[in-house]
Enzyme design. Structure first.
Site, PDB file in Angstrom:
ATOM      1  N   LYS A 156       0.844  -1.204   0.000  1.00 53.48           N
ATOM      2  CA  LYS A 156       0.000   0.000   0.000  1.00 53.48           C
ATOM      3  C   LYS A 156       0.876   1.249   0.000  1.00 53.48           C
ATOM      4  O   LYS A 156       1.920   1.274   0.680  1.00 53.48           O
ATOM      5  CB  LYS A 156      -0.906  -0.037   1.243  1.00 53.48           C
ATOM      6  N   SER A 187      -9.881   2.031   2.863  1.00 51.85           N
ATOM      7  CA  SER A 187      -8.978   2.745   2.001  1.00 51.85           C
ATOM      8  C   SER A 187      -7.979   1.859   1.249  1.00 51.85           C
ATOM      9  O   SER A 187      -7.411   2.307   0.258  1.00 51.85           O
ATOM     10  CB  SER A 187      -8.192   3.771   2.820  1.00 51.85           C
ATOM     11  N   SER A 199     -10.105  -0.359   7.063  1.00 55.18           N
ATOM     12  CA  SER A 199      -9.510  -0.226   5.733  1.00 55.18           C
ATOM     13  C   SER A 199      -8.850  -1.464   5.144  1.00 55.18           C
ATOM     14  O   SER A 199      -8.512  -1.460   3.965  1.00 55.18           O
ATOM     15  CB  SER A 199      -8.482   0.902   5.741  1.00 55.18           C
TER      16      SER A 199
HETATM   17  N1  GLN Z   1     -13.207   4.471   6.239  1.00 52.94           N
HETATM   18  C1  GLN Z   1     -12.671   4.879   7.490  1.00 52.94           C
HETATM   19  C2  GLN Z   1     -12.203   6.298   7.369  1.00 52.94           C
HETATM   20  O1  GLN Z   1     -12.453   6.892   6.393  1.00 52.94           O
HETATM   21  C3  GLN Z   1     -11.555   3.956   7.908  1.00 52.94           C
HETATM   22  C4  GLN Z   1     -10.336   4.167   7.116  1.00 52.94           C
HETATM   23  C5  GLN Z   1      -9.170   3.336   7.568  1.00 52.94           C
HETATM   24  O2  GLN Z   1      -9.331   2.296   8.209  1.00 52.94           O
HETATM   25  N2  GLN Z   1      -7.990   3.823   7.256  1.00 52.94           N
HETATM   26  O3  GLN Z   1     -11.578   6.834   8.228  1.00 52.94           O
END
Ligand code: GLN
Length: 487
Positions: free
Chosen positions: A74, A149, A173
Site C-alpha cells: 500500500k 482505504s 480499511s
Molecule cells: N473508512 C474509514 C475512514 O475513512 C476507515 C479508514 C481506515 O481504516 N484507514 O476513516
C-alpha cells in the site's frame, strides 16, 4: 515453461518454487503480464516497479518462509528508495529513505516487496475514490468501488494481479475492501505489527495487515511481520508464535458470539442471508453460537470520527512544505508557504478531517468532544472484554452492504462514514479482526462478494485464523473468480 497461473495462494506458489516447477523470475514475469493485461481496467496499482523485483528475484532464498514471494505494498507503507505518497499530492517528490519495519521483516523472510497499491488519500475513505491519482475499480463489477482505504491492495488480490498485498486498517480499511472484493483481510491486534514507516493517520488505531486469497496465507504473512520493534514503542514484546499452528484443528467446543447490535434492519438482504448461512455453517462445524450484546456499538462511528480526526490533525501537521514532498512554488513567505502548500497538496476529504480534528481539540470543545469520546472508547473496549469472557470469537457481517457504485457516496461524507459501521469498534478496542468471503449478494443483477467478519480477543489471531480457515475450507466461496470481460 512457466507454470504461473493467477490466483494461486502463497502456500501453493511456495511449493511450486521449492520444487523448481516455477522460478522466482517466471513468477514475477507472469505477474507482470497479468498486470499489463488486467490492471488498466482495474487501476489497483499507482506504480508497479517490477524491474527491481526481478533483480531481487534473481537471488531469492527459497529456503526462507516467503522466499521469492512478491508482495504488493500500500502506498502508505515505506519501501526504501521508492516514492511513498499515501496517494496524496502533498507527498509529490517524496522518496522513502528507509523500509517500514513490516517491509524489512518481509524481506528478511525472503519476500519481494513491490508496487505501490492505490488507496484513499492518507487512508481516509471507504471507496478509494479519494486517491489523488485515480479511482480503483472493483474486479467483480468495473462500475463499482473496491472499498477502501486499501482498495488497490484488495482489488489486486481479487483480480489475480498480486498474490498478496499489505494494507493498513484504522477503522476498517483492510477488512471492508477485502469484503467488497471477495478476498481475505486481517487486521492484527494493536501492537502486534510495528507501525514504523507507515504514514500515520490515527496513531492509536492504525495497524498494518495482509490481504490474501486464503486465510492460511494471512497467517504466513503475519508470521513474518509480527513482533516488538524498538522503533515503535506501541509494538509489544510477546513470545514467538506460529499463527498458522492452530490451522487445521476443528471448531468443537469453540463458542462464537453473535452480537445483536450487528444484525440491524436496513442491511442489504443478500448480506444478511449470507452471514446467517455462514453462522449455521460454523455451527455445523462444531462451534456453539452464543447471543451476546455489545451495548455501546451505536456510539462507535461518532467516537471514531472524533478520535481519528483529532489524531490526524496532529499527524498531518508535519506536511507543511518544509520537510517532506511538495513545496508550493507560489509561496512568498513562511506563512504563505504553509497555506499554499497545504491548500494545493491536500484533497477535500483530508482537509475536512483536519478541520474536524482541530475543532474537537480546540480549547472549549476539548472536554465536550475529545475527552468524552475517549471515555466512550473505554466503554466500547469493556463491551468486548466482557464478551470475550464468554466467547472465543465474535461473528458479524464485515460491511452492511456490498460494493456500491463509483460516485454513489462521494457527495455525502456521512453515508461514506457509515460504510465502516461494523469495523470501526474493532480498532477503538484494539482487538483483532478478519474478513473472509462468505457468499454473494445479487445487487442490480450482478453477484457481488459478501464478507464475514470474525473478531478475536487481543493477541488471539491464531484462534481467529483457525476458525476462518475451517469455515473457508468447508465452503467454495474463496474459489469463485470475477467474470468481468478481460479478467
Ligand atoms: N473508512 C474509514 C475512514 O475513512 C476507515 C479508514 C481506515 O481504516 N484507514 O476513516
Amino acid at each position: 515453461m512457466s507454470t504461473f497461473t493467477p490466483f494461486q495462494s502463497i502456500a501453493a506458489t511456495r511449493r511450486l518454487l521449492r520444487s523448481k516447477e516455477l522460478s522466482p523470475i517466471e513468477l514475477i514475469e507472469g505477474l507482470e503480464a497479468r498486470i499489463a493485461s488486467v490492471d488498466p481496467a482495474i487501476g489497483a496499482y499507482i506504480e508497479r516497479n517490477l524491474e527491481t523485483a526481478k533483480k531481487e528475484a534473481a537471488h531469492a532464498d527459497l529456503s526462507k518462509p516467503l522466499g521469492g514471494i512478491p508482495i504488493g505494498i500500500k502506498d502508505a507503507i515505506s519501501v526504501k528508495g521508492q516514492p511513498c505518497q499515501s496517494a496524496s499530492r502533498i507527498l509529490d517528490g517524496y522518496t522513502a529513505p528507509y523500509d517500514a519495519t513490516a517491509v524489512a521483516r518481509l524481506r528478511a523472510s525472503g519476500a519481494i516487496p513491490f508496487g505501490r497499491m492505490n488507496m484513499d488519500e492518507f487512508a481516509m475513505g471507504s471507496s478509494t475514490e479519494n486517491s489523488a491519482f485515480h479511482p480503483t475499480h472493483n474486479p467483480w463489477d468495473l462500475n463499482r468501488i473496491p472499498g477502501g482505504s486499501s482498495g488497490g491492495s484488495a482489488a489486486a488480490v481479487a483480480a489475480g494481479t498480486a498474490l498478496a498485498t499489505l494494507g493498513s486498517d484504522t477503522g476498517g480499511s483492510i477488512r471492508q475492501p477485502a469484503a467488497l472484493c471477495g478476498c481475505v483481510g486481517l487486521k492484527p491486534t494493536y501492537g502486534r505489527v510495528s507501525r514504523y514507516g507507515l504514514v500515520a493517520f490515527a496513531s492509536s488505531l492504525d495497524q498494518i495487515g495482509p490481504l490474501t486469497s486464503t486465510v492460511e496465507d494471512s497467517g504466513i504473512i503475519l508470521n513474518a511481520m509480527a513482533g516488538k520493534d524498538p522503533h515503535d514503542s506501541t509494538s509489544l514484546e510477546l513470545p514467538d508464535e506460529d499463527f498458522t499452528a492452530e490451522i487445521g484443528r476443528d471448531l468443537k467446543g469453540l463458542r462464537i458470539g453473535v452480537p445483536k447490535e450487528y444484525f440491524v434492519d436496513g442491511m442489504e438482504p443478500g448480506v444478511r442471508s449470507s452471514v446467517d448461512a455462514a453462522i449455521k455453517q460454523l455451527v455445523s462445524l462444531g462451534a456453539e453460537p452464543v447471543e451476546i450484546s455489545l451495548p455501546h456499538t451505536e456510539y462507535a462511528v461518532a467516537v471514531y470520527y472524533i478520535i481519528a480526526t483529532a489524531e490526524a490533525s496532529a499527524n498531518l501537521a508535519r506536511f507543511d512544505g518544509v520537510r517532506y514532498g511538495r513545496r508550493s512554488p507560489e509561496a512568498k513567505d513562511l506563512l504563505s508557504l504553509y497555506e499554499k502548500t497545504r491548500a494545493e497538496g491536500f484533497g477535500r476529504e483530508v482537509k475536512r478531517r483536519i478541520i474536524l480534528g482541530t475543532y474537537v481539540l480546540s480549547s472549549g470543545y476539548y472536554d465536550a468532544y475529545y475527552l468524552r469520546a475517549q471515555k466512550v472508547r473505554t466503554l466500547i473496549r469493556r463491551d468486548f472484554d466482557q464478551a470475550f469472557t464468554k466467547v472465543d470469537a465474535i461473528v458479524s457481517p464485515t460491511s452492511p452492504e456490498t460494493a456500491f457504485r463509483l460516485g454513489e457516496k462521494t457527495d455525502d461524507p456521512l453515508k461514506m462514514y457509515l460504510a465502516d459501521i461494523f469495523t470501526i469498534a474493532t480498532n477503538l478496542a484494539g482487538i483483532c479482526g478478519l474478513s473472509l468471503p462468505c457468499g454473494f449478494s445479487n445487487r442490480d443483477g450482478v453477484d457481488l462478494p459478501v464478507g464475514l467478519q470474525l473478531l478475536g480477543r487481543p493477541f488471539g489471531e491464531s484462534r481467529l485464523l483457525r476458525i476462518g480457515h475451517a469455515y473457508e475450507q468447508s465452503t467454495e466461496w474463496h474459489k469463485r473468480r470475477p467474470g468481468q470481460p478481460g479478467l
